[in-house]
Design a protein around this motif. Sequence first.
Motif, PDB file in Angstrom:
ATOM      1  N   GLN A 161     -75.255  -5.090  30.487  1.00 20.47           N
ATOM      2  CA  GLN A 161     -76.019  -4.190  29.636  1.00 20.47           C
ATOM      3  C   GLN A 161     -77.482  -4.068  30.097  1.00 20.47           C
ATOM      4  OE1 GLN A 161     -74.423  -2.457  27.465  1.00 20.47           O
ATOM      5  NE2 GLN A 161     -76.213  -1.275  26.814  1.00 20.47           N
ATOM      6  N   GLN A 162     -78.081  -5.172  30.498  1.00 20.09           N
ATOM      7  CA  GLN A 162     -79.482  -5.135  30.935  1.00 20.09           C
ATOM      8  C   GLN A 162     -79.647  -4.281  32.186  1.00 20.09           C
ATOM      9  OE1 GLN A 162     -82.132  -6.434  29.271  1.00 20.09           O
ATOM     10  NE2 GLN A 162     -83.386  -5.348  30.799  1.00 20.09           N
ATOM     11  N   GLN A 163     -78.724  -4.451  33.124  1.00 25.57           N
ATOM     12  CA  GLN A 163     -78.807  -3.677  34.364  1.00 25.57           C
ATOM     13  C   GLN A 163     -78.554  -2.197  34.098  1.00 25.57           C
ATOM     14  OE1 GLN A 163     -76.345  -5.340  37.385  1.00 25.57           O
ATOM     15  NE2 GLN A 163     -77.160  -4.018  39.038  1.00 25.57           N
ATOM     16  N   TYR A 191     -87.156  11.376  46.129  1.00 30.94           N
ATOM     17  CA  TYR A 191     -86.873  10.964  44.750  1.00 30.94           C
ATOM     18  C   TYR A 191     -85.423  11.311  44.340  1.00 30.94           C
ATOM     19  CZ  TYR A 191     -91.886  10.186  44.200  1.00 30.94           C
ATOM     20  OH  TYR A 191     -93.181   9.717  44.332  1.00 30.94           O
ATOM     21  N   GLN A 192     -84.968  12.453  44.804  1.00 28.12           N
ATOM     22  CA  GLN A 192     -83.581  12.844  44.488  1.00 28.12           C
ATOM     23  C   GLN A 192     -82.576  11.878  45.119  1.00 28.12           C
ATOM     24  OE1 GLN A 192     -83.379  16.891  45.830  1.00 28.12           O
ATOM     25  NE2 GLN A 192     -84.091  17.736  43.852  1.00 28.12           N
ATOM     26  N   LYS A 193     -82.870  11.432  46.320  1.00 30.09           N
ATOM     27  CA  LYS A 193     -81.996  10.473  46.985  1.00 30.09           C
ATOM     28  C   LYS A 193     -81.974   9.150  46.227  1.00 30.09           C
ATOM     29  CE  LYS A 193     -81.151   8.329  51.478  1.00 30.09           C
ATOM     30  NZ  LYS A 193     -81.616   8.187  52.884  1.00 30.09           N
ATOM     31  N   GLN A 194     -83.160   8.701  45.791  1.00 28.48           N
ATOM     32  CA  GLN A 194     -83.221   7.467  45.004  1.00 28.48           C
ATOM     33  C   GLN A 194     -82.457   7.627  43.678  1.00 28.48           C
ATOM     34  OE1 GLN A 194     -87.404   6.549  44.509  1.00 28.48           O
ATOM     35  NE2 GLN A 194     -87.676   6.003  46.695  1.00 28.48           N
ATOM     36  N   LEU A 195     -82.595   8.808  43.064  1.00 32.64           N
ATOM     37  CA  LEU A 195     -81.887   9.077  41.805  1.00 32.64           C
ATOM     38  C   LEU A 195     -80.374   9.026  42.003  1.00 32.64           C
ATOM     39  CD1 LEU A 195     -81.904   9.928  38.834  1.00 32.64           C
ATOM     40  CD2 LEU A 195     -82.065  12.316  39.606  1.00 32.64           C
ATOM     41  N   GLN A 196     -79.911   9.574  43.102  1.00 31.68           N
ATOM     42  CA  GLN A 196     -78.475   9.570  43.377  1.00 31.68           C
ATOM     43  C   GLN A 196     -77.961   8.149  43.579  1.00 31.68           C
ATOM     44  OE1 GLN A 196     -76.585  12.296  43.183  1.00 31.68           O
ATOM     45  NE2 GLN A 196     -74.795  10.938  43.436  1.00 31.68           N
ATOM     46  N   GLU A 197     -78.760   7.311  44.241  1.00 28.67           N
ATOM     47  CA  GLU A 197     -78.362   5.918  44.447  1.00 28.67           C
ATOM     48  C   GLU A 197     -78.269   5.170  43.121  1.00 28.67           C
ATOM     49  OE1 GLU A 197     -81.245   4.359  47.105  1.00 28.67           O
ATOM     50  OE2 GLU A 197     -80.408   5.345  48.892  1.00 28.67           O
ATOM     51  N   VAL A 198     -79.237   5.415  42.245  1.00 20.14           N
ATOM     52  CA  VAL A 198     -79.221   4.753  40.932  1.00 20.14           C
ATOM     53  C   VAL A 198     -78.022   5.233  40.108  1.00 20.14           C
ATOM     54  CG1 VAL A 198     -80.466   4.456  38.754  1.00 20.14           C
ATOM     55  CG2 VAL A 198     -81.712   4.388  40.925  1.00 20.14           C
ATOM     56  N   LYS A 199     -77.741   6.538  40.176  1.00 22.03           N
ATOM     57  CA  LYS A 199     -76.579   7.072  39.448  1.00 22.03           C
ATOM     58  C   LYS A 199     -75.278   6.445  39.948  1.00 22.03           C
ATOM     59  CE  LYS A 199     -78.238  11.628  38.002  1.00 22.03           C
ATOM     60  NZ  LYS A 199     -78.052  13.094  38.140  1.00 22.03           N
ATOM     61  N   SER A 200     -75.156   6.301  41.253  1.00 23.03           N
ATOM     62  CA  SER A 200     -73.936   5.698  41.817  1.00 23.03           C
ATOM     63  C   SER A 200     -73.792   4.254  41.350  1.00 23.03           C
ATOM     64  CB  SER A 200     -73.988   5.752  43.348  1.00 23.03           C
ATOM     65  OG  SER A 200     -74.020   7.086  43.797  1.00 23.03           O
ATOM     66  N   GLU A 201     -74.928   3.539  41.364  1.00 24.06           N
ATOM     67  CA  GLU A 201     -74.897   2.153  40.896  1.00 24.06           C
ATOM     68  C   GLU A 201     -74.531   2.097  39.411  1.00 24.06           C
ATOM     69  OE1 GLU A 201     -77.850  -1.750  40.568  1.00 24.06           O
ATOM     70  OE2 GLU A 201     -78.564   0.122  41.487  1.00 24.06           O
ATOM     71  N   GLN A 202     -75.086   3.038  38.637  1.00 20.29           N
ATOM     72  CA  GLN A 202     -74.800   3.069  37.193  1.00 20.29           C
ATOM     73  C   GLN A 202     -73.317   3.373  36.939  1.00 20.29           C
ATOM     74  OE1 GLN A 202     -76.524   1.958  34.970  1.00 20.29           O
ATOM     75  NE2 GLN A 202     -76.776   3.232  33.139  1.00 20.29           N
ATOM     76  N   GLU A 203     -72.772   4.300  37.683  1.00 19.80           N
ATOM     77  CA  GLU A 203     -71.351   4.636  37.529  1.00 19.80           C
ATOM     78  C   GLU A 203     -70.460   3.445  37.887  1.00 19.80           C
ATOM     79  OE1 GLU A 203     -70.736   8.036  39.936  1.00 19.80           O
ATOM     80  OE2 GLU A 203     -71.721   9.433  38.538  1.00 19.80           O
ATOM     81  N   LEU A 205     -71.313   0.286  37.625  1.00 17.99           N
ATOM     82  CA  LEU A 205     -71.438  -0.691  36.540  1.00 17.99           C
ATOM     83  C   LEU A 205     -70.599  -0.276  35.326  1.00 17.99           C
ATOM     84  CD1 LEU A 205     -75.283  -1.449  36.718  1.00 17.99           C
ATOM     85  CD2 LEU A 205     -73.406  -2.970  37.390  1.00 17.99           C
ATOM     86  N   MET A 206     -70.651   0.997  34.972  1.00 16.34           N
ATOM     87  CA  MET A 206     -69.875   1.484  33.827  1.00 16.34           C
ATOM     88  C   MET A 206     -68.373   1.403  34.101  1.00 16.34           C
ATOM     89  SD  MET A 206     -71.981   2.210  31.453  1.00 16.34           S
ATOM     90  CE  MET A 206     -70.863   3.065  30.374  1.00 16.34           C
ATOM     91  N   ALA A 207     -67.996   1.710  35.349  1.00 20.45           N
ATOM     92  CA  ALA A 207     -66.577   1.633  35.704  1.00 20.45           C
ATOM     93  C   ALA A 207     -66.079   0.196  35.616  1.00 20.45           C
ATOM     94  CB  ALA A 207     -66.360   2.191  37.102  1.00 20.45           C
ATOM     95  N   GLU A 208     -66.899  -0.737  36.085  1.00 19.97           N
ATOM     96  CA  GLU A 208     -66.515  -2.149  36.006  1.00 19.97           C
ATOM     97  C   GLU A 208     -66.386  -2.592  34.557  1.00 19.97           C
ATOM     98  OE1 GLU A 208     -68.063  -6.544  37.529  1.00 19.97           O
ATOM     99  OE2 GLU A 208     -69.289  -4.743  37.859  1.00 19.97           O
TER     100      GLU A 208
END
Length: 291
Positions: A161-163, A191-203, A205-208
Amino acid sequence: MDKYDYHFISIKFLTAILLALVFAFLLIYVFTPNRRGDYLVYNLEESNFQLEGDSFSDFKTISAAAKAEQQEFEKKLKARSFELMEEIKQSLLAVITANHLEKMNGLREARMLTLEAKKRELEQREDSLLQARRQELEAELSQKLQQLRQRVRDKYSDFNQQQIRDNYLKMINLNLKIEFVARSAAEKEKYQKQLQEVKSEQEALMAEKNSQLNEDISEQTSELIMEFNQQYAAYRDQIREEHQKIIAEQSAEIEKELAQARKEIKNSLAVSREEKRIQLEQLIAETKAYY
């Protein structure tokens, strides 16, 4: 012995009766010898009828042969009549036996129909009880599943949850930088590239998190369904065991009743056959004495 055998015995019996009546009629009204005075006798000496010696001898021979033939025929006819009487006796005894067997078979058939009716009644009761029990277990299962989902969600509410929260904040900041901070296309692209990386990481985490949650729910749901099936099967086996016990007790009672009835019918058959046999043998003896 089935119903066709009874019909055969009845036809045989009636045929024998008719034949016996015919032979009795012949014996009484056709072949019964008359008294000597009833015949018209010719006195050859007093009459004018004259025969030569050889002709008279031939006439006497023919008369004697005809009389002997008639006596032989009457003897055979009487013997055949007595044979028919014996057959009638056996047929009557067979009819008595068939009637008692039919009575026994009818009693058994009636008891078997009663037993089958009881089985159908218990089958309907089983269906009704199982349907009610299934509805009850399904309601319990539905409630347990709702509680399970809520419990598992609570369990995984803090999973990564924290991450996940940090990533949400990063995505908000990156969106703001893209809109208001970036001064050039290159900076905006960074910035868009960084945003995409964060979104992928978030997805990821949510999938896990969802995978762990669903796996836990699926495992516990399988356990609840297995418990449901076990409870339903146990109740079904209990009902069937009770019903089988009822059927077994009723079957034993019917067999006991049929055994007693079989014994009584057997005794009644023996008495009836003996009484009828004595009557018929007496009648046959009187008939033989008369003829």
